[in-house]
Scaffold this active site. Structure first.
Site, PDB file in Angstrom:
ATOM      1  N   HIS A 139      15.554  -0.484   1.406  1.00  0.00           N
ATOM      2  CA  HIS A 139      15.101  -1.412   2.085  1.00  0.00           C
ATOM      3  C   HIS A 139      15.460  -2.874   1.241  1.00  0.00           C
ATOM      4  O   HIS A 139      14.790  -3.289   0.316  1.00  0.00           O
ATOM      5  CB  HIS A 139      13.509  -1.652   1.767  1.00  0.00           C
ATOM      6  N   THR A 175       5.558  -5.803  -1.274  1.00  0.00           N
ATOM      7  CA  THR A 175       6.039  -4.551  -0.635  1.00  0.00           C
ATOM      8  C   THR A 175       5.410  -4.714   1.000  1.00  0.00           C
ATOM      9  O   THR A 175       4.713  -5.661   1.352  1.00  0.00           O
ATOM     10  CB  THR A 175       5.269  -3.343  -1.153  1.00  0.00           C
ATOM     11  N   GLU A 228      15.801  -0.439   6.034  1.00  0.00           N
ATOM     12  CA  GLU A 228      14.771  -1.079   6.439  1.00  0.00           C
ATOM     13  C   GLU A 228      14.832  -2.696   6.301  1.00  0.00           C
ATOM     14  O   GLU A 228      15.531  -2.942   5.129  1.00  0.00           O
ATOM     15  CB  GLU A 228      13.314  -0.607   5.803  1.00  0.00           C
ATOM     16  N   HIS A 286       7.954   5.154  -3.386  1.00  0.00           N
ATOM     17  CA  HIS A 286       7.291   5.140  -4.782  1.00  0.00           C
ATOM     18  C   HIS A 286       6.704   6.215  -5.331  1.00  0.00           C
ATOM     19  O   HIS A 286       6.757   6.648  -6.384  1.00  0.00           O
ATOM     20  CB  HIS A 286       6.142   4.124  -4.453  1.00  0.00           C
ATOM     21  N   ASN A 293      13.241   7.096   0.029  1.00  0.00           N
ATOM     22  CA  ASN A 293      13.569   5.806  -0.171  1.00  0.00           C
ATOM     23  C   ASN A 293      13.953   5.776  -1.822  1.00  0.00           C
ATOM     24  O   ASN A 293      13.073   5.936  -2.798  1.00  0.00           O
ATOM     25  CB  ASN A 293      12.348   5.019   0.234  1.00  0.00           C
ATOM     26  N   HIS A 323       4.652   4.847   3.906  1.00  0.00           N
ATOM     27  CA  HIS A 323       3.961   4.222   3.092  1.00  0.00           C
ATOM     28  C   HIS A 323       2.588   4.600   2.456  1.00  0.00           C
ATOM     29  O   HIS A 323       1.730   4.953   3.069  1.00  0.00           O
ATOM     30  CB  HIS A 323       3.517   2.481   3.601  1.00  0.00           C
ATOM     31  N   ASP A 324       2.756   5.010   0.781  1.00  0.00           N
ATOM     32  CA  ASP A 324       1.917   5.498  -0.052  1.00  0.00           C
ATOM     33  C   ASP A 324       1.489   6.717   0.445  1.00  0.00           C
ATOM     34  O   ASP A 324       0.173   7.324   0.034  1.00  0.00           O
ATOM     35  CB  ASP A 324       0.451   4.526   0.137  1.00  0.00           C
TER      36      ASP A 324
END
Length: 239
Positions: free
Chosen positions: A44, A102, A71, A216, A8, A192-193
């Protein structure tokens, strides 16, 4: 089966937007990620264009040869029109509100069954693979199968938050949700994370995982290790 890595690149756009201009160059970053071994590129775009812009999405599609995953919230007409215009490999439907920092929850696939069924059919009729963002709840994943979606993407923040304290407890709901997805013939993504510390345990514990989308943590790691090296580090974890 090796789980694919989709990078991403939103955070690269965030840095660019903080100063204006075109540094760092988002298009070059997309090409570089692909050349450095990424199996896909994820973006996204949000209505306020605070990171990836709609124009970025249009410009990225023709310059990459790997999978392209967009996304966003299909309750935004502008997002739907963008996806239909660009025709990515995959669209991942995320129930973000406009003011969310987020993504922080998945779809209620029971309550939103009719809406999801209709919008998924629209995208699939255009040859676009569809994944829907869900929490790791067995009933939610089971109901997702009734919408006609190709895949679900498990929202992994809860796993990441509890991983260091108790990995077995943190992974339990995800492993169970993955079993339901497999039983319902749904492809399985996650994101995610996820990071270098928790990714390996997740991919070894969750069966039939096709793809992870990571932004991230990967871009943050690249500040220290370099983008090419970081992508290869994540890829090695996935093997």
């Amino acid at each position: 089966m090796t789980t694919k890595l989709s990078v991403n690149i939103n955070k690269i756009a965030t840095i660019r937007n903080s100063r204006g201009g075109n540094n760092p160059n988002v298009l070059k970053a997309a090409i570089d990620c692909q050349n450095f071994g990424a199996d896909g590129i994820t973006v996204h775009p949000r209505p306020d264009e605070r990171h990836i812009r709609y124009s970025d999405v249009r410009e990225i599609k023709p310059i990459i040869t790997t999978e392209f995953n967009i996304e966003g919230n299909p309750k935004e007409d502008s997002f739907v029109q963008l996806v239909l215009e660009v025709k990515p490999t995959q669209v991942t439907l995320v129930p973000d509100s406009r003011d969310q920092l987020t993504s922080n929850h998945g779809w209620d696939t029971i309550k939103e069954q009719k809406f999801l069924t209709d919008i998924i059919a629209l995208f699939k009729n255009e040859g676009i693979r569809v994944s829907i963002f869900t929490d790791p709840q067995e009933s939610i994943v089971a109901a997702a199968a009734d919408t006609g979606t190709d895949r679900v993407e498990l929202y992994t923040e809860a796993y990441a938050a509890h991983f260091h304290k108790d990995p077995m407890a943190a992974i339990a709901d995800y492993a169970a949700a993955a079993d339901i997805a497999f039983a319902k013939n749904l492809g399985l993504n996650a994101g995610h994370d996820l990071d270098l510390q928790n990714l390996g345990y997740f991919t070894k514990s969750v069966k039939n995982l096709l793809e992870v989308s990571i932004g991230h943590a990967l871009i943050s790691d690249a500040l220290y290790y370099g983008l090419e090296n970081t992508i290869q580090m994540y890829k090695r974890v996935l093997f």
